[in-house]
Scaffold this active site. Structure first.
Site, PDB file in Angstrom:
ATOM      1  N   HIS A 127      42.331  32.352  59.324  1.00  0.00           N
ATOM      2  CA  HIS A 127      41.604  33.156  58.993  1.00  0.00           C
ATOM      3  C   HIS A 127      41.813  34.632  59.735  1.00  0.00           C
ATOM      4  CE1 HIS A 127      37.271  35.312  58.718  1.00  0.00           C
ATOM      5  NE2 HIS A 127      37.612  34.989  57.487  1.00  0.00           N
ATOM      6  N   ASP A 185      37.997  47.139  50.184  1.00  0.00           N
ATOM      7  CA  ASP A 185      38.190  45.944  50.751  1.00  0.00           C
ATOM      8  C   ASP A 185      37.203  45.094  50.076  1.00  0.00           C
ATOM      9  OD1 ASP A 185      38.064  43.707  52.393  1.00  0.00           O
ATOM     10  OD2 ASP A 185      37.615  44.562  54.401  1.00  0.00           O
ATOM     11  N   MET A 186      37.759  44.101  49.495  1.00  0.00           N
ATOM     12  CA  MET A 186      36.669  43.376  48.545  1.00  0.00           C
ATOM     13  C   MET A 186      37.301  41.750  48.491  1.00  0.00           C
ATOM     14  SD  MET A 186      38.332  44.754  44.782  1.00  0.00           S
ATOM     15  CE  MET A 186      37.397  43.414  43.995  1.00  0.00           C
ATOM     16  N   ALA A 187      36.277  40.858  48.547  1.00  0.00           N
ATOM     17  CA  ALA A 187      36.783  39.677  48.062  1.00  0.00           C
ATOM     18  C   ALA A 187      36.460  39.443  46.677  1.00  0.00           C
ATOM     19  CB  ALA A 187      35.949  38.725  48.757  1.00  0.00           C
ATOM     20  N   LYS A 237      37.944  38.431  35.223  1.00  0.00           N
ATOM     21  CA  LYS A 237      38.889  39.316  35.663  1.00  0.00           C
ATOM     22  C   LYS A 237      38.733  39.171  37.231  1.00  0.00           C
ATOM     23  CE  LYS A 237      37.605  43.031  32.494  1.00  0.00           C
ATOM     24  NZ  LYS A 237      37.116  44.312  32.453  1.00  0.00           N
ATOM     25  N   GLY A 319      35.055  52.546  50.983  1.00  0.00           N
ATOM     26  CA  GLY A 319      34.840  52.662  52.317  1.00  0.00           C
ATOM     27  C   GLY A 319      34.325  53.656  53.231  1.00  0.00           C
TER      28      GLY A 319
END
Length: 362
Positions: A127, A185-187, A237, A319
């Site tokens: 991680h 920044d995305m999960a 998606k 951001g």
């Protein structure tokens, strides 16, 4: 008691320098070189400063448990397996992602300087925290930076009732004339699992759009969500993009993919075995760096200056909220969950770390 007061009771304001020193002390007590301990601490505290607490110091107890159990190693040097010039495959040897990732992105930046583009594929990884840190590393070097990782399966396929793919984070950082202004920044889940764990530790319910219980039924109970499944962002998606990140990380690197990537919070003696991809693109390849930065600045200005909906005072770039929060919290203190602070201090006691005095501001 009001909700606002309840939130205040669950959070504590601490000095960023104290928080970083405390985390550094924990990893030094675990046998890491002081400079490596400081690198790990800097990455974790930066996530808290930016308001991404799910990737901040709340992770320290989990890292400590895995280090003590053998699920993550103290290896720090990457092993280069294949070198094709602009593209490299490396083995992280199960070491901390906060140590392997800056090296990997460093290789990508260096190759971009030579070839216009640098790609580093990492296997046998662990991680790496907030993906934005590594994309921004390239952005600060004048490159477009891309960082992504796969995770243990957390989400079902559309219509499915089995964890089949991770929420696989993706970050892209874009340098402009004013610095690294645009940072995505995305999960690929509706939210990161860490946010659900934060809610569980703080005793807060979650929206029923975040996750399901083990049967696939949407839930507001974070404890049920932790043992259930995350819901993908934007339905099919989000699932499709997460699946492709599994291809670009695990499948491409020859590392773990799908359920070969082990959970972080279970089986602490087993390697996480996730995989990463780092990409740096030197704009000099396509018309020059300064021309690119001016054009990117123009795009940023166009977003900020575009028309607002009723009741909206300001528009933000991806951001930008996080960057402004980090600036303010560096000056005035970083707000973290009390449960996260308690977990950090318990970890420090468990490893015999000396905690500096004078951290709390409230």
């Amino acid at each position: 008691m009001t909700a606002q007061a309840s939130d205040a009771d669950r959070r504590v304001l601490v000095r960023p320098a104290w928080l970083e020193a405390t985390v550094t002390a924990v990893f030094s007590a675990l046998g890491f070189d002081p400079s490596d301990s400081a690198r790990i601490a800097s990455a974790l505290v930066e996530a808290d400063l930016r308001g991404v607490s799910s990737h901040g110091v709340m992770l320290v107890p989990m890292y400590v448990e895995r280090l003590n159990a053998g699920g993550v190693t103290r290896e720090r040097e990457l092993d280069i397996l294949y070198d094709a010039g602009a593209a490299v495959v490396v083995d992280a040897r199960g070491g901390m992602g906060q140590l392997s990732s800056p090296q990997a992105m460093g290789h990508a930046i260096e190759r971009a300087g030579r070839y216009g583009i640098g790609l580093v594929s990492v296997r046998n990884a662990h991680h790496f925290g907030a993906a934005s840190r590594w994309a921004m590393q390239a952005g600060q070097a004048g490159c477009i930076g891309v960082a992504m990782s796969n995770t243990t399966p957390l989400m079902p396929a559309p219509g499915g009732a089995e964890r089949i793919v991770g929420n696989n984070p993706l970050a892209i950082a874009v340098p402009t004339s004013a610095g690294v202004e645009i940072v995505l920044d995305m999960a690929l889940s509706a939210v990161a699992l860490g946010k659900i764990r934060l809610a569980a530790s703080a005793g807060r319910p979650i929206p029923d759009t975040w996750a399901t219980d083990p049967t696939g039924t949407p839930t507001t109970d974070p404890e049920e969500a932790v043992v259930g499944m995350l819901l993908p962002a934007a339905g099919h998606k989000g699932f499709g993009l997460a699946l492709m990140i599994d291809v670009l990380t695990g499948v491409l690197s020859g590392g773990g993919w799908g359920d070969q990537v082990r959970p972080l919070y279970r089986e602490p003696d087993q390697p996480n075995d996730c995989a990463h991809l780092f990409l740096a693109i030197d704009p000099e390849l396509l018309g020059g760096v300064e021309n690119f930065r001016r054009r990117a600045s123009g795009l940023a200005a166009r977003v900020r200056e575009s028309a607002t909906a009723p009741g909206v005072d300001r528009l933000y770039l991806p951001g930008e909220i996080e960057a402004e929060r980090a600036t303010q919290q560096r000056l005035h203190g970083v707000l973290i969950e009390r449960s996260g602070l308690d977990g950090l201090l318990a970890a420090a006691r468990a490893v015999g770390a000396v905690v500096p005095a004078g951290g709390a501001l409230n």
